[in-house]
Design an enzyme around this catalytic site. Structure first.
Site, PDB file in Angstrom:
ATOM      1  N   ASP A  51       0.616  -1.487  -0.394  1.00 46.12           N
ATOM      2  CA  ASP A  51      -0.124   0.078   0.159  1.00 46.12           C
ATOM      3  C   ASP A  51       0.529   1.082   0.091  1.00 46.12           C
ATOM      4  OD1 ASP A  51       0.774   0.018   2.482  1.00 46.12           O
ATOM      5  OD2 ASP A  51      -0.818   0.055   3.820  1.00 46.12           O
ATOM      6  N   SER A  52       2.625   1.554  -0.186  1.00 46.98           N
ATOM      7  CA  SER A  52       2.868   1.784  -0.315  1.00 46.98           C
ATOM      8  C   SER A  52       2.971   2.917  -1.796  1.00 46.98           C
ATOM      9  CB  SER A  52       4.285   1.690  -0.030  1.00 46.98           C
ATOM     10  OG  SER A  52       4.921   0.573  -1.097  1.00 46.98           O
ATOM     11  N   ASP A  90      -1.382  -6.148  -0.620  1.00 45.81           N
ATOM     12  CA  ASP A  90      -1.692  -5.037   1.366  1.00 45.81           C
ATOM     13  C   ASP A  90      -2.822  -4.676   1.641  1.00 45.81           C
ATOM     14  OD1 ASP A  90       0.976  -4.904   2.853  1.00 45.81           O
ATOM     15  OD2 ASP A  90       0.768  -2.918   1.879  1.00 45.81           O
ATOM     16  N   LYS A 120      -1.537  -9.561   2.692  1.00 41.68           N
ATOM     17  CA  LYS A 120      -0.184  -9.152   3.797  1.00 41.68           C
ATOM     18  C   LYS A 120      -2.016  -8.183   4.575  1.00 41.68           C
ATOM     19  CE  LYS A 120       2.942  -5.748   3.542  1.00 41.68           C
ATOM     20  NZ  LYS A 120       2.723  -4.564   4.796  1.00 41.68           N
ATOM     21  N   GLU A 122      -2.089  -5.348   8.683  1.00 42.54           N
ATOM     22  CA  GLU A 122      -1.231  -4.567   9.485  1.00 42.54           C
ATOM     23  C   GLU A 122      -1.597  -5.357  10.807  1.00 42.54           C
ATOM     24  OE1 GLU A 122       0.011  -1.421   9.269  1.00 42.54           O
ATOM     25  OE2 GLU A 122       0.958  -1.258   7.212  1.00 42.54           O
ATOM     26  N   GLU A 189       8.764  -4.029  10.258  1.00 45.41           N
ATOM     27  CA  GLU A 189       9.547  -2.692   9.979  1.00 45.41           C
ATOM     28  C   GLU A 189      10.004  -2.526  10.937  1.00 45.41           C
ATOM     29  OE1 GLU A 189       6.356  -0.649   7.786  1.00 45.41           O
ATOM     30  OE2 GLU A 189       8.061   0.877   7.008  1.00 45.41           O
TER      31      GLU A 189
HETATM   32  O1  KIV Z   1       3.630  -1.131   1.715  1.00 51.43           O
HETATM   33  C1  KIV Z   1       4.830  -1.248   1.483  1.00 51.43           C
HETATM   34  O2  KIV Z   1       5.703  -0.756   0.486  1.00 51.43           O
HETATM   35  C2  KIV Z   1       5.076  -2.347   3.242  1.00 51.43           C
HETATM   36  C3  KIV Z   1       6.527  -2.821   3.042  1.00 51.43           C
HETATM   37  C4  KIV Z   1       7.868  -1.362   3.291  1.00 51.43           C
HETATM   38  C5  KIV Z   1       6.710  -3.586   4.225  1.00 51.43           C
HETATM   39  O3  KIV Z   1       4.233  -2.974   3.918  1.00 51.43           O
END
Ligand code: KIV
Length: 271
Positions: A51-52, A90, A120, A122, A189
């Site tokens: 989600d980055s 994510d 994934k 969090e 992280e």
């Molecule tokens: O969203 C992302 O890129 C991440 C990584 C930084 C692990 O969750």
């Protein structure tokens, strides 16, 4: 050790075997077809559609604004390019925190509409019901502990997490819980290297670190950061492998000058 070309498709079982035999797991983000084709072709084990994308692709300050539909768009583009890597996506902020039914339906949409291989989420014990429900549907889940950017407004800062004993203990308990629930891996992280080493030694599932030191079972970076596309973001944990910002900007300046000077296109570059 270099890329194992014998692996046709990396699976969650294969990354477990990598941990078992002490082979480190490589993971990078990608959000679009062209970048994913380069990353996959270079032999990465796992592609994270993070989600980055909210920061890197859309220019938002945080990961919170990206939507489930946008994540599915990015993920389906990556899946079309990835012929070897395991693709993990994510679940975005707001798509799983409400209740476990909503979490399951978000995970199902990602799997069905993008063709990705895993999701994934969090968080630790707080989201255990959602993780269980997703796993019950046969969807592999990767956990994410330590600095969890979807909670940035709770933390107030992107600095190193779990430096104090109480938070470190909670992280260790959460990691154990994620393993007990059936997660296939956990991203750690921005936590102290010694804590990440302890968690990695105690878990039998792989840990994938970002800013968590060398003793994790694998490493993940944001591809735009490690390629030097973003100029501003240079945290201590980041190793920059190229300066694509300069390379791309020089090439574009060159093109602009060629157009202005009537040097492009030339006789061979026309019909
Ligand atoms: O969203 C992302 O890129 C991440 C990584 C930084 C692990 O969750």
């Amino acid at each position: 050790m270099s890329v194992n070309k014998e692996i046709k498709r990396v699976t969650t079982h294969i990354i477990q075997e990598m941990k078992n035999r002490g082979e480190k797991i490589s993971m990078l983000t990608a959000y679009d077809y062209s970048m994913a084709a380069i990353v996959d072709g270079a032999g990465i084990d796992v592609i994270l559609v993070g989600d980055s994308a909210s920061n890197v692709m859309a220019g938002h300050e945080t990961t919170l604004p990206i939507t489930l539909d946008q994540m599915i768009y990015h993920a389906s583009s990556v899946v079309r390019a990835a012929s070897r890597a395991l693709v993990v996506v994510d679940l975005p902020f707001g798509s799983y925190q409400g209740n476990s039914k909503e979490a399951l339906s978000s995970a199902i949409r990602i799997m069905k509409e993008s063709g990705a291989h895993a999701v994934k989420l969090e968080g630790g014990v707080e989201i255990s019901e959602s993780i269980s429900r997703i796993l019950t549907a046969g969807i592999p889940v990767c956990g994410h502990l330590g600095l969890t950017p979807q909670s940035i407004y709770k933390f107030g800062t992107y600095s190193v997490r779990a430096k104090q004993e109480a938070e470190a203990q909670k992280l260790k308990d959460d990691a154990q819980k994620l393993q007990d629930l059936g997660c296939f891996a956990v991203v750690l992280e921005k936590i102290p290297a010694a804590l990440a080493a302890e968690v990695s030694a105690n878990l039998h599932i792989p840990t994938i670190g970002i800013g968590a030191g060398p003793h994790c079972d694998g490493q993940v970076l944001v591809v735009h950061d490690m390629l030097g596309i973003n100029k501003e973001f240079k945290p201590r944990f980041l190793r920059q492998y190229a300066n694509l910002h300069e390379v791309m900007s020089d090439a574009i300046t060159h093109y602009v000058n060629d157009v202005k000077n009537k040097d492009f296109p030339n006789e061979k570059e026309q019909y």
